[in-house]
Write a protein that holds these residues in place. Structure first.
Motif, PDB file in Angstrom:
ATOM      1  N   ARG A  20     -48.323  14.208 -11.356  1.00  0.00           N
ATOM      2  CA  ARG A  20     -47.703  15.530 -11.465  1.00  0.00           C
ATOM      3  C   ARG A  20     -48.808  16.573 -11.529  1.00  0.00           C
ATOM      4  NH1 ARG A  20     -42.792  17.564 -15.231  1.00  0.00           N
ATOM      5  NH2 ARG A  20     -41.743  16.224 -13.760  1.00  0.00           N
TER       6      ARG A  20
ATOM      7  N   THR B 186     -45.312  23.351  -9.699  1.00  0.00           N
ATOM      8  CA  THR B 186     -45.368  21.955 -10.109  1.00  0.00           C
ATOM      9  C   THR B 186     -45.008  21.067  -8.933  1.00  0.00           C
ATOM     10  OG1 THR B 186     -44.738  22.538 -12.365  1.00  0.00           O
ATOM     11  CG2 THR B 186     -44.502  20.242 -11.729  1.00  0.00           C
TER      12      THR B 186
ATOM     13  N   GLU C  87     -49.435  20.338 -12.239  1.00  0.00           N
ATOM     14  CA  GLU C  87     -48.796  21.506 -12.828  1.00  0.00           C
ATOM     15  C   GLU C  87     -49.793  22.642 -12.933  1.00  0.00           C
ATOM     16  OE1 GLU C  87     -46.025  21.301 -16.077  1.00  0.00           O
ATOM     17  OE2 GLU C  87     -46.207  19.122 -16.079  1.00  0.00           O
TER      18      GLU C  87
END
Lengths: 366, 60
Positions: free
Chosen positions: A261, A359, A263
């Motif tokens: 992920r 994101t 972000e």
């Protein structure tokens, strides 16, 4: 225990590879939870909180899945499955189980499918309000075989340590590739399709009827029910090793092979010269993943975003896209963002930037 | 036994018209799924197509 006995045990463990072996389970301590630390209303299968840990649900109640700070001494976190809407009368095809999947190329040391096949020992800590007998399975996905065992939760609401040794299998070689070869399953509830058979404690052809045949508990019975697990370790040999602690960074890096992920928190977090390929899409510069993925990942973005194309000096930028974008040129190492804006000239280039934090998910889970 | 809820699926093509990925809505999230059989989302899309429960639309 005498020193002689301890030395004999040590020699036995070395022979089995346990001393030199490592934990084949990634994130067994439940320390990494890139997606979320809590997800409510879970009714379907998926990776919800702790990385690499899959909760499988099919039409059997509703659950909150959380990464907890509650753990036995020496561990920091656990994964909890908490029933919030009960279903005490599951249909035949309904189920709830927890799973961890392993790549075949990481299991070649088991020598499965040879006369020298080694046993493995699965150890873990478990806590539940439901005392009784549970079933755990190891499923050979390449040869569609199972070996199963049962364990008991003896006291309600207390952490208990369990160890289960599974025999080596002299038939059925595991594929030496990056695909799923072994799945560990901890069953929590099911309909008759999965509990009408028998508990097989030796390797045998897979049968759905046997997958939860040895259990006496059903998490979907009541909204009072929960089940927690942590400290999962799978090591070569016929005895459990101590749970091998590793730094958060080490575990995170291992998890990022399967899921990452990205972000960012502010505008301009993704910016650069995008090129228009004439099909109404601006294609941005490649961004690199932190870790090479197991397979080409599925890409998605989360939330609502605004993309802007810069104009001439002192002119306000133009909003060119909101909401979901696309991705292209995705490999196991990188991807590019696509933003739609019709009417642009093929081959034109523009400075494009995000007008908010962004994101991105890259999912190459098994 | 993955029971993904796939509600939409459409090929995405490059400038030359070659299909490069599948834009799909899976469990409520729009995703860009690569044409890689080792990818679990791609495998599930193809399983559902073979089962006749999902159709992948051609690229725009």
């Amino acid at each position: 225990m005498s020193k002689a006995r301890q030395l004999a045990d040590l020699g036995n463990q070395i022979d089995d590879g346990a001393i030199t072996g490592t934990n084949m389970v990634i994130n067994g301590g439940m320390t990494v939870a890139q997606r979320s630390s809590s997800v409510t209303g879970v009714t379907t299968a998926g990776y919800r909180t702790c990385d690499r840990m899959e909760v499988n649900i099919n039409n059997l109640g509703t659950y909150t899945v959380t990464q907890e700070n509650d753990a036995p001494e020496g561990l920091a976190n656990s994964l909890k499955i908490d029933c919030t809407v009960a279903d005490a009368s599951p249909a035949s095809s309904d189920y709830v189980f927890f799973a961890h999947k392993l790549e075949g190329q990481n299991l070649q040391n088991l020598k499965k499918g040879t006369s020298d096949a080694l046993p493995v020992t699965l150890s873990f800590w478990v806590k539940s309000n439901m005392t009784g007998t549970y079933q755990v399975n190891a499923r050979d996905q390449d040869n569609v075989k199972y070996i199963s065992a049962s364990y008991t939760v003896d006291a309600s609401g207390a952490w208990e340590y369990k160890t289960i040794t599974l025999a080596g299998d002299t038939t059925g070689v595991l594929d030496n590739d990056a695909n799923e070869s072994l799945k560990l399953e901890w069953w929590l509830d099911s309909g008759s399709n999965f509990n009408s058979g028998t508990l097989n404690t030796s390797w045998t052809a897979a049968s759905n009827a046997n997958r939860n045949a040895g259990a006496t508990v059903n998490i979907g019975d009541s909204t009072s029910n929960y089940w927690q697990i942590t400290g999962i370790c799978l090591n070569v040999g016929d005895s459990a090793i101590d749970f091998p602690h590793e730094s958060y960074g080490e575990t995170l890096a291992k998890c990022q092979r399967y899921y990452e992920r990205v972000e960012t928190s502010y505008k301009n977090s993704i910016s650069g010269y995008f090129t228009n390929y004439g099909n109404g899409k601006w294609v941005g510069p490649q961004f690199q993943f932190k870790a090479t993925k197991r397979a080409t990942p599925t890409m998605s973005d989360l939330g609502t975003f605004s993309w802007r194309r810069a104009n001439f000096r002192n002119a306000t930028s133009t909003t060119i896209g909101t909401g979901a974008t696309g991705f292209s040129n995705t490999t196991t190492d990188s991807s590019t963002v696509e933003i739609t804006e019709s009417g642009r000239t093929n081959g034109s280039t523009a400075l494009v930037f995000s007008n908010a934090g962004y994101t991105i998910e890259a999912d190459a889970e098994l | 036994m993955d029971n993904m809820n796939i509600t939409t699926a459409q090929y995405t093509a490059d400038f030359n018209g070659n299909n490069t990925s599948i834009k799909a809505t899976i469990d409520g999230t729009e995703m860009s799924v690569p044409m890689d059989p080792a990818n679990r989302h791609h495998a599930e899309i193809m399983r559902q197509v073979e089962a006749g429960t999902l159709t992948i639309l051609e690229a725009d």
